[in-house]
Write an enzyme that holds these catalytic residues in place. Structure first.
Site, short mmCIF file in Angstrom:
data_model
loop_
_atom_site.label_atom_id
_atom_site.label_comp_id
_atom_site.label_asym_id
_atom_site.label_seq_id
_atom_site.Cartn_x
_atom_site.Cartn_y
_atom_site.Cartn_z
N GLY A 69 40.10 38.96 40.64
CA GLY A 69 39.25 39.55 39.49
C GLY A 69 39.92 38.52 38.33
N CYS A 70 39.41 38.83 37.29
CA CYS A 70 39.66 38.05 36.16
C CYS A 70 41.07 38.50 35.32
CB CYS A 70 38.80 38.06 34.96
SG CYS A 70 38.28 39.68 34.58
N TYR A 71 41.24 39.57 35.50
CA TYR A 71 42.84 40.08 34.68
C TYR A 71 43.76 39.62 35.99
CZ TYR A 71 40.88 43.15 30.86
OH TYR A 71 40.17 43.78 29.88
#
Length: 346
Positions: A149-151
């Site tokens: 995921g990005c976070y």
């Protein structure tokens, strides 16, 4: 080198469009199939006018894809739909999944956070978590890679070397993260409308965001024991970018400079993870459109604590760029291939 015959499932979304932007620069990418359920039958030029002058296949339904002449699939389908699609893809095809469906190694944890049982538990057992810099050897050998995921990417890259070297406490990590609106996807939602977002800043998923267990899973591997973080994401009125401000407690006798030194050593040979100059807080402008993660470390005014600022482009290093980086590893191409763009500024 032989070109990879590629299918992008869910090409009509933002991550699909970003993959196309990058793969069109890749000398070994042969884009054979693009799928999109609601846009099936349309040309990509009708979905994304900026691709109007590129020769690309028309969009087709995912269920109609014949994988006989496909070597590698990028799966950009929504969470919860990917498991059943991937389960029927022939074994000769390598897969990079950009959804969350294979990121959590424990299927009970997946069921708790995503609200349904995992539909492909046998495939989950073979999935490799795709944080490139920290799982490079396993990714190179994998058939199925779960792109992070990005976070989690923005938080794990600075924190994992520090936990591995026991420089920070593992029970008091606070991650305050802010993302551009593309992180919510292209589907029309009230909370993503211009009038709802412009001129404002809002927290969401407070104490309940699905990226929290993904962050903790990988940090626990680095620490050698369970890690619990306080993670709060925020939506900011910009298209791209994530800025994570991370607050940590230093281990006894350690300083912020020790953190900087360890990160410099850990990423000295990495093309896509950089340390900001001393005293400089990195900005999302510095990474816009790139596969970079830039990290800055600061001593807090409170003794024994430090502040880390980490920035990425959520669509590139946080999604499609990291996917192409993983493709390069899996296929034996130089890792930076098609990914060495300078940041877009202004």
């Amino acid at each position: 080198m032989i070109k990879q015959r590629i299918a992008i499932l869910g090409a009509g979304g933002y991550t699909g469009a970003e993959l196309l932007r990058l793969l069109l620069l890749h000398p070994h990418a042969d884009i054979r199939v693009l799928t999109g359920e609601t846009q099936a039958g349309k040309k990509m030029a009708d979905v994304y006018p900026h691709l109007a002058f590129v020769n690309l296949p028309a969009l087709v339904p995912t269920a109609s894809v014949d994988y006989k002449d496909i070597d590698l699939v990028f799966c950009c389908l929504p969470h919860g739909t990917t498991q059943e699609v991937i389960a029927v893809i022939p074994r000769h095809v390598r897969i990079i999944d950009l959804s969350a469906d294979f990121r959590l190694s424990d299927i009970a944890t997946y069921a708790k956070w995503y609200g349904h049982e995992h539909r492909a538990p046998d495939l989950q057992k073979e999935a490799v978590y795709g944080l490139t810099e920290l799982h490079r050897n396993a990714i190179a050998k994998a058939r199925l890679v779960a792109n992070p995921g990005c976070y989690p990417t923005s938080a794990q890259l600075p924190l994992m070397p520090l936990l591995k070297n026991k420089l920070i406490a593992s029970d008091s990590i606070i991650i305050d993260a802010k993302s551009g609106v593309t992180g919510a996807g292209r589907t029309a939602k009230q909370g993503s409308l211009f009038t709802e977002v412009d001129g404002g800043l809002s927290a969401y998923g407070v104490a309940s965001h699905r990226h929290a267990p993904e962050i903790e899973q990988e940090l626990a591997l680095a620490a050698g024991h369970g890690v619990t973080v306080t993670f709060t994401p925020h939506l900011v009125p910009m298209n791209r970018g994530i800025l994570s401000t991370i607050y940590v407690t230093l281990a006894k006798g350690k300083t912020a400079q020790d953190l900087t030194n360890t990160l410099q050593q850990a990423y000295a040979d990495e093309p896509f993870v950089k340390l900001a100059p001393a005293g400089v807080a990195p900005s999302t402008h510095a990474v816009r459109g790139t596969n970079l993660c830039v990290i800055g470390v600061f001593a807090d005014r409170q003794p024994g604590r430090a502040i880390i600022v980490s920035v990425i482009d959520n669509l590139t290093k946080g999604a499609s760029g990291q996917a192409v980086q993983n493709m390069n590893l899996m296929c034996g191409y130089p890792e930076p291939t098609a990914l060495m763009q300078a940041a877009l500024f202004p």
